[in-house]
Design a protein around this motif. Structure first.
Motif, mmCIF file in Angstrom:
data_model
loop_
_atom_site.group_PDB
_atom_site.id
_atom_site.type_symbol
_atom_site.label_atom_id
_atom_site.label_comp_id
_atom_site.label_asym_id
_atom_site.label_seq_id
_atom_site.Cartn_x
_atom_site.Cartn_y
_atom_site.Cartn_z
ATOM 1 N N THR A 1 0.820 -1.212 0.000
ATOM 2 C CA THR A 1 0.000 0.000 0.000
ATOM 3 C C THR A 1 0.852 1.259 0.000
ATOM 4 O OG1 THR A 1 -1.703 -1.170 1.222
ATOM 5 C CG2 THR A 1 -1.817 1.215 1.244
ATOM 6 N N ALA A 2 0.524 2.157 -0.926
ATOM 7 C CA ALA A 2 1.166 3.472 -0.942
ATOM 8 C C ALA A 2 0.151 4.573 -0.654
ATOM 9 C CB ALA A 2 1.831 3.714 -2.288
ATOM 10 N N TYR A 3 -1.152 4.210 -0.651
ATOM 11 C CA TYR A 3 -2.221 5.175 -0.412
ATOM 12 C C TYR A 3 -3.194 4.626 0.627
ATOM 13 C CZ TYR A 3 -0.638 7.092 -4.833
ATOM 14 O OH TYR A 3 0.129 7.609 -5.831
ATOM 15 N N PHE A 4 -3.732 5.534 1.413
ATOM 16 C CA PHE A 4 -4.755 5.185 2.388
ATOM 17 C C PHE A 4 -5.883 6.193 2.296
ATOM 18 C CE2 PHE A 4 -0.984 3.284 4.163
ATOM 19 C CZ PHE A 4 -1.428 2.103 4.730
ATOM 20 N N GLU A 5 -7.123 5.721 2.458
ATOM 21 C CA GLU A 5 -8.239 6.610 2.719
ATOM 22 C C GLU A 5 -8.196 6.816 4.227
ATOM 23 O OE1 GLU A 5 -11.857 4.896 1.219
ATOM 24 O OE2 GLU A 5 -11.384 5.510 -0.822
ATOM 25 N N PHE A 6 -8.114 8.054 4.656
ATOM 26 C CA PHE A 6 -7.939 8.356 6.075
ATOM 27 C C PHE A 6 -9.199 9.051 6.582
ATOM 28 C CE2 PHE A 6 -6.196 10.540 9.777
ATOM 29 C CZ PHE A 6 -5.425 9.525 10.329
ATOM 30 N N TYR A 7 -9.879 8.412 7.535
ATOM 31 C CA TYR A 7 -11.156 8.896 8.050
ATOM 32 C C TYR A 7 -11.024 9.377 9.489
ATOM 33 C CZ TYR A 7 -13.400 6.464 4.146
ATOM 34 O OH TYR A 7 -13.790 6.045 2.904
ATOM 35 N N THR A 8 -11.735 10.454 9.784
ATOM 36 C CA THR A 8 -11.938 10.904 11.148
ATOM 37 C C THR A 8 -13.366 10.512 11.514
ATOM 38 O OG1 THR A 8 -10.467 12.781 10.798
ATOM 39 C CG2 THR A 8 -11.939 12.884 12.707
ATOM 40 N N PRO B 1 4.911 7.922 -0.193
ATOM 41 C CA PRO B 1 5.763 7.542 -1.325
ATOM 42 C C PRO B 1 6.733 6.391 -1.020
ATOM 43 C CG PRO B 1 5.806 9.917 -0.976
ATOM 44 C CD PRO B 1 5.062 9.309 0.160
ATOM 45 N N ASP B 2 7.320 6.400 0.176
ATOM 46 C CA ASP B 2 8.222 5.321 0.565
ATOM 47 C C ASP B 2 7.363 4.290 1.291
ATOM 48 O OD1 ASP B 2 10.041 3.576 1.648
ATOM 49 O OD2 ASP B 2 11.145 5.067 2.782
ATOM 50 N N ASN B 3 6.944 3.232 0.565
ATOM 51 C CA ASN B 3 6.003 2.302 1.176
ATOM 52 C C ASN B 3 6.682 1.190 1.975
ATOM 53 O OD1 ASN B 3 6.882 0.830 -1.014
ATOM 54 N ND2 ASN B 3 4.872 0.079 -1.575
ATOM 55 N N SER B 4 7.797 1.534 2.618
ATOM 56 C CA SER B 4 8.396 0.568 3.535
ATOM 57 C C SER B 4 7.525 0.507 4.785
ATOM 58 C CB SER B 4 9.827 0.971 3.905
ATOM 59 O OG SER B 4 9.825 2.087 4.761
ATOM 60 N N THR B 5 7.475 -0.634 5.405
ATOM 61 C CA THR B 5 6.639 -0.830 6.590
ATOM 62 C C THR B 5 6.956 0.187 7.671
ATOM 63 O OG1 THR B 5 6.387 -3.171 6.105
ATOM 64 C CG2 THR B 5 6.016 -2.507 8.375
ATOM 65 N N LYS B 6 8.234 0.451 7.895
ATOM 66 C CA LYS B 6 8.621 1.402 8.943
ATOM 67 C C LYS B 6 8.121 2.809 8.634
ATOM 68 C CE LYS B 6 12.581 -0.983 10.843
ATOM 69 N NZ LYS B 6 12.299 -1.126 12.249
ATOM 70 N N ARG C 1 5.729 -9.195 10.464
ATOM 71 C CA ARG C 1 6.608 -8.070 10.820
ATOM 72 C C ARG C 1 5.850 -6.749 10.826
ATOM 73 N NH1 ARG C 1 11.550 -9.971 7.106
ATOM 74 N NH2 ARG C 1 12.308 -11.613 8.469
ATOM 75 N N ALA C 2 5.044 -6.546 9.794
ATOM 76 C CA ALA C 2 4.270 -5.306 9.722
ATOM 77 C C ALA C 2 3.253 -5.242 10.860
ATOM 78 C CB ALA C 2 3.563 -5.208 8.370
ATOM 79 N N LEU C 3 2.614 -6.355 11.159
ATOM 80 C CA LEU C 3 1.654 -6.390 12.263
ATOM 81 C C LEU C 3 2.343 -6.052 13.580
ATOM 82 C CD1 LEU C 3 -1.200 -6.918 13.285
ATOM 83 C CD2 LEU C 3 -0.632 -9.359 13.383
ATOM 84 N N ASN C 4 3.530 -6.582 13.775
ATOM 85 C CA ASN C 4 4.294 -6.291 14.985
ATOM 86 C C ASN C 4 4.646 -4.801 15.067
ATOM 87 O OD1 ASN C 4 5.672 -7.065 17.412
ATOM 88 N ND2 ASN C 4 7.595 -6.829 16.280
ATOM 89 N N GLU C 5 5.038 -4.191 13.948
ATOM 90 C CA GLU C 5 5.355 -2.752 13.919
ATOM 91 C C GLU C 5 4.133 -1.913 14.296
ATOM 92 O OE1 GLU C 5 8.223 -0.927 13.292
ATOM 93 O OE2 GLU C 5 9.289 -2.835 13.374
ATOM 94 N N LEU C 6 2.981 -2.267 13.733
ATOM 95 C CA LEU C 6 1.761 -1.530 14.057
ATOM 96 C C LEU C 6 1.412 -1.673 15.530
ATOM 97 C CD1 LEU C 6 -0.495 -2.298 10.966
ATOM 98 C CD2 LEU C 6 0.559 -0.115 11.550
ATOM 99 N N ARG C 7 1.531 -2.874 16.045
ATOM 100 C CA ARG C 7 1.225 -3.097 17.464
ATOM 101 C C ARG C 7 2.140 -2.278 18.361
ATOM 102 N NH1 ARG C 7 0.131 -9.582 17.032
ATOM 103 N NH2 ARG C 7 -2.104 -9.408 16.628
ATOM 104 N N LYS C 8 3.433 -2.245 18.019
ATOM 105 C CA LYS C 8 4.382 -1.443 18.807
ATOM 106 C C LYS C 8 4.003 0.035 18.781
ATOM 107 C CE LYS C 8 8.320 -2.998 17.081
ATOM 108 N NZ LYS C 8 9.761 -3.194 16.851
ATOM 109 N N ALA C 9 3.408 0.482 17.678
ATOM 110 C CA ALA C 9 2.999 1.885 17.533
ATOM 111 C C ALA C 9 1.632 2.147 18.172
ATOM 112 C CB ALA C 9 2.970 2.262 16.057
ATOM 113 N N GLY C 10 0.987 1.094 18.685
ATOM 114 C CA GLY C 10 -0.326 1.252 19.307
ATOM 115 C C GLY C 10 -1.478 1.324 18.323
ATOM 116 N N ILE C 11 -1.267 0.820 17.109
ATOM 117 C CA ILE C 11 -2.280 0.850 16.054
ATOM 118 C C ILE C 11 -2.874 -0.549 15.897
ATOM 119 C CG2 ILE C 11 -2.708 1.292 13.606
ATOM 120 C CD1 ILE C 11 -0.226 3.186 13.710
ATOM 121 N N LYS C 12 -4.198 -0.633 15.915
ATOM 122 C CA LYS C 12 -4.877 -1.916 15.758
ATOM 123 C C LYS C 12 -5.086 -2.196 14.279
ATOM 124 C CE LYS C 12 -7.142 -1.384 20.125
ATOM 125 N NZ LYS C 12 -8.182 -0.638 20.764
#
Length: 104
Positions: A20-27, A42-47, A69-80
């Motif tokens: 993924t390089a794009y996200f629909e971002f909702y509030t 633009p830099d779609n690296s997981t980090k 690995r990506a799931l672990n990175e998100l969890r460390k960032a507090g993102i579900k």
């Protein structure tokens, strides 16, 4: 208030997180959409994706699939993370309905 990032592939489907390089971002406030923006990374690296999403105070990421690995990175960032195989509009409707559960 919740911030939800839905992976966006441009072809009507929700792609795999690592592609993924794009996200629909909702509030979301009081169970309703308050704002929708497009987010380009633009830099779609997981980090880099995780770093950007954390800066934006993202609560949930919704994608088709995600590697450990990506799931672990998100969890460390507090993102579900939530998995969904459909289009972005259907994904958001299901999120608002409360029928999507974050990965454990």
């Amino acid at each position: 208030m919740k911030f939800v990032a839905i992976a966006y592939g441009g072809d009507g489907t929700v792609p795999v997180f690592e592609k993924t390089a794009y996200f629909e971002f909702y509030t979301v406030l009081d169970g309703r959409k308050r704002q929708k923006n497009m987010l380009s990374i633009p830099d779609n690296s997981t980090k880099e994706i995780t770093k950007t999403l954390k800066k934006m105070r993202t609560d949930f990421v919704i994608c088709r699939n995600i590697g450990p690995r990506a799931l672990n990175e998100l969890r460390k960032a507090g993102i579900k993370c939530i998995l969904f195989e459909g289009g972005p509009n259907a994904t958001f409707k299901e999120f608002l309905n409360g029928s999507l559960e974050p990965l454990k």
